[in-house]
Enzyme design. Structure first.
Site, PDB file in Angstrom:
ATOM      1  N   THR A 317      44.523  45.625  39.183  1.00  0.00           N
ATOM      2  CA  THR A 317      45.349  45.058  40.248  1.00  0.00           C
ATOM      3  C   THR A 317      46.188  46.169  40.856  1.00  0.00           C
ATOM      4  O   THR A 317      46.726  47.022  40.148  1.00  0.00           O
ATOM      5  CB  THR A 317      46.247  43.924  39.719  1.00  0.00           C
ATOM      6  OG1 THR A 317      45.405  42.870  39.268  1.00  0.00           O
ATOM      7  CG2 THR A 317      47.154  43.387  40.812  1.00  0.00           C
ATOM      8  N   PHE A 319      49.455  47.037  42.987  1.00  0.00           N
ATOM      9  CA  PHE A 319      50.762  46.489  43.344  1.00  0.00           C
ATOM     10  C   PHE A 319      51.409  47.391  44.393  1.00  0.00           C
ATOM     11  O   PHE A 319      51.158  48.598  44.406  1.00  0.00           O
ATOM     12  CB  PHE A 319      51.686  46.480  42.123  1.00  0.00           C
ATOM     13  CG  PHE A 319      51.254  45.533  41.039  1.00  0.00           C
ATOM     14  CD1 PHE A 319      51.830  44.279  40.923  1.00  0.00           C
ATOM     15  CD2 PHE A 319      50.270  45.902  40.124  1.00  0.00           C
ATOM     16  CE1 PHE A 319      51.445  43.408  39.921  1.00  0.00           C
ATOM     17  CE2 PHE A 319      49.875  45.038  39.117  1.00  0.00           C
ATOM     18  CZ  PHE A 319      50.468  43.781  39.016  1.00  0.00           C
TER      19      PHE A 319
END
Ligand code: PEP
Ligand code: MN
Length: 721
Positions: A317, A319
């Site tokens: 992921t 960010f």
């Protein structure tokens, strides 16, 4: 001395890697010749512990050198910031040493990349003195040990040497609000995931917010299946987690025979919910399991039933860290830039837009589209690119690219973390070429921005801007007619007005819901109620609607109901309001101030353009002169002058200039003859009853006449209504 970087070579030698690479014969293999397996294991583990503590000691020593190097670079501007050639050599050396030791080169390389990444970040924070400020507060969505928290911990460890406070919040929107209000310095938000793609809610918030992206972090997401202690996998009947995590483990979940999924707002929160039920009732929640990080499972004392349960083992992921103000990355650090872009609708706009980025060697790393509220089939593109030889080169490329956009906002330029390994490889050739030439490093000083030519005045090379408002276009060869009452007064009045102007060829319906009145005792407009009536009237005849915005606080309401924003003459230099409408992606009609020069009007337009919104229509509505026979003096010359100086469409408001019905048509005709792109004209189904500007409101008959007399003029110019 012992911390000086020149000791690098000795670090290797002194630690004698040979002695730790292969275990010596364990002492437990005693002379008896029958070593117990347990004894041997204990001895080996002892050795491993020793090596590990040595590794940590060496890493700390390396880190101390790195920080000293950072200090040197900070004080001596002529040292290269990141020496890519040296990093390439290091990688090659590590691979070679690993091979010689019979160790996996992949392992060696991964470790070194991680160490280098940490070093870059440590040096970067040294070069950015503001970051040492103590008490930095960062917020994320979820609870402690959610992935956002883990990513925040990782990013902040090097970014801010001082103490950092982290707070989990229930929703993404709350994290934005916390930063906006000053409660937090930053919010860390997941923007995309390698398995499920862009995170819609965060992208929507980013596109609409005035906050800036100042950094990024990429984290491996390693989900586990966890439950109250004593639970077996075959007992799992329900799996609770964040919908995103559930989506990432879709295949695994199918192997849990008949288990149902239960969406929850957060992965760590889901783990916490089991712990809470267990602690309160002392009863194990029946067959309930969660998907969360191993850290969250451990902190809540849950049993990990399965590890690495995501469908794709490379689940990552990305960010982004957002703050109130943009931050300039330290010089020499490879950067990434994020944009929100609304393309114009000319054929090939996307190709030309991308071409301008590519021509400046900017490397596109993400392009995602989001539907736009109120405008079906129009898309906002979220674009990321890497590189650019200098901030000036990037700015120039964006200036070119923005000619193909209705809206282009730079969300931020920040140090690149994702894809940096790839970048290092790509840089190999360039870096070695520089080293071979022995070229001195480019001075990495930030160059003071040269004052740019005001945007609205940059002409010639620029194609003329066409502003789209729903089905209407302003600035094309179709003359635009905006018409309707000065103020929204009632449902009946608005519906009748809409019918009346639509039947006479108007393409946009006007109506003021918030009225700027000279006297506080005059009718001030119906506010939000008026917006709803205006929107309803527009829908009833299929016309987009325009209304005036007086205050920043009203923008959100207006956005919901209107298709175009009007900035009135009295607010032409309300710079905060101009900036705020510049951040919306709505078309804006900007009226000339009562005593503003053409230059001042263009500068006011620049405030909107500078925020990225290029959908601006300029409006001449008459100015204050010594003449009193008209309400204001219509400056027809301004049409031609504005067209000469700016690519933006120009329209005329003959109503507020004239102040009297009889004068409106002649002024409108003059405007068309002078080359205006359209008109905004006040009209009312029953002017005698109008609550506002009744003397200048056209009747249906007047509108008929206006259109009849306009036609031949437009025809003569090769235009149509
Ligand atoms: C209007 O168009 O409603 C208006 C108030 O006009 P201006 O801002 O030009 O006075
Ligand atoms: Mn008016």
């Amino acid at each position: 001395m012992s911390n000086s970087p020149s000791n690098d070579a000795r670090v290797d030698g002194a630690s004698s890697p040979d002695s730790v690479a292969r275990p010596s014969e364990p002492t437990a293999s005693s002379e008896s010749g029958s070593p117990s397996a347990a004894g041997r294991l204990a001895a080996l583990r002892g050795q491993i512990d020793q090596v590990d503590s040595e590794l940590v000691r060496l890493l700390a020593r390396r880190d101390a050198c790195v920080r000293e190097v950072g200090g040197l670079k900070q004080t001596s501007a002529d040292l290269p910031r990141i020496d890519q050639a040296r990093e390439q050599r290091l990688l090659a050396d590590w691979r070679r040493r690993a091979r010689a030791q019979g160790l996996s080169t992949t392992l060696a390389e991964r470790v070194l990349r991680e160490v280098l990444d940490y070093s870059h970040r440590a040096q970067e924070s040294l070069q950015t003195p503001g970051r040492a400020r103590p008490g930095i507060h960062v917020v994320y969505q979820g609870e402690a040990f959610a992935y956002g928290d883990l990513a925040a911990t990782r990013l902040m460890a090097t970014r801010h040497p001082g103490e950092v406070r982290r707070t989990g919040m229930r929703t993404f929107a709350e994290t934005f609000d916390a930063v906006r209000s000053g409660d937090a310095d930053y919010a860390l938000l997941p923007i995309e995931n390698s398995v499920v793609g862009g995170i819609e809610e965060v992208n929507a918030l980013l596109a609409d917010s005035e906050l800036a992206i100042v950094d990024e972090e990429v984290c491996e997401v390693r989900h586990v299946l966890a439950a109250a202690r004593g639970t077996r996998v075959d007992q799992v009947r329900r799996v609770r987690s964040h919908p995103m995590a559930l989506a990432q483990c879709h295949l695994f979940l199918r192997t849990l025979d008949g288990a149902e999924t239960e969406p929850y707002y957060d992965t760590a929160g889901a783990a916490g919910s089991i712990a809470e039920a267990r602690d309160k009732t002392r009863d194990l929640p029946d067959g309930l399991a969660v998907i969360c990080s191993a850290e969250a499972a451990e902190v809540h004392d849950l049993e990990i039933l399965a590890r690495d349960v995501a469908d794709d083992p490379s689940n990552m992921t990305r960010f982004v860290l957002v703050g109130r103000e943009p931050e300039q990355p330290p010089p020499g650090v490879p950067t990434k830039t994020s944009l929100a872009v609304l393309l114009d609708h000319r054929q090939g706009a996307l190709t030309r837009f991308l071409g301008d980025l590519s021509a400046a060697s900017l490397n596109l790393t993400r392009i995602e589209s989001r539907p736009q509220p109120r405008t079906p089939w129009q898309y906002l593109f979220m674009v990321d690119f890497e590189g650019g030889s200098s901030p000036e080169a990037v700015a120039k490329a964006l200036e070119n690219a923005q000619r193909h956009c209705n809206f282009l906002r730079v969300l931020g330029t920040y140090p690149m973390r994702a894809g940096r390994a790839r970048h290092l490889e790509g840089a190999e050739v360039a870096a070695t070429a520089v080293a071979a030439d022995d070229a001195p490093p480019a001075p990495a000083e930030p160059v003071a921005a040269t004052p740019a030519e005001p945007e609205a005045e940059a002409v010639e090379r620029e194609p003329r801007v066409v502003v789209e408002v729903g089905s209407a276009r302003i600035g094309s060869d179709r003359f635009a007619l905006i018409s309707g009452p000065c103020a929204v007064e009632s449902r009946a009045q608005m519906l009748a007005a809409a019918e009346m102007v639509r039947a006479r060829g108007a393409t946009i319906l006007r109506g003021g819901a918030f009225k700027p009145r000279t006297s506080p005792h005059s009718f001030q407009g119906l506010g939000v109620e008026g917006l709803k009536l205006l929107a309803e009237a527009g829908r009833s005849v299929g016309l987009p609607v325009i209304t005036e915005v007086l205050r920043i606080e009203d923008i959100d309401d207006i956005k919901e109901h209107a298709d175009m924003l009007q900035i009135g003459a009295r607010n032409m230099q309300n710079f905060a309001l101009l900036r705020a409408v510049g951040r919306t992606r709505m078309p804006v009609l900007l009226k000339r101030g009562l005593s503003a020069t053409v230059k001042e009007l263009l500068s006011a337009a620049d405030y909107i353009l500078a925020e990225g919104n290029r959908q601006v229509v300029l409006c001449e509505r008459g100015i204050r002169t010594f003449e009193t026979s008209t309400r204001s003096t219509l400056d027809v010359a301004a049409v031609a002058v504005l067209k000469e100086l700016s690519p933006l469409p120009v329209i005329i408001d003959p109503s507020h200039a004239a102040g009297r019905r009889e004068l409106v048509v002649p002024l409108a005709l003059a405007a068309a003859a002078a080359g205006a792109d359209g008109l905004i004209v006040e009209a009312h189904p029953n002017p005698v009853e109008a609550l506002c500007d009744k003397d200048q409101a056209l009747t249906a008959t007047d509108l008929d006449r206006l259109v009849r007399e306009l036609m031949p003029i437009l025809k003569g110019q090769g235009r149509a209504l």
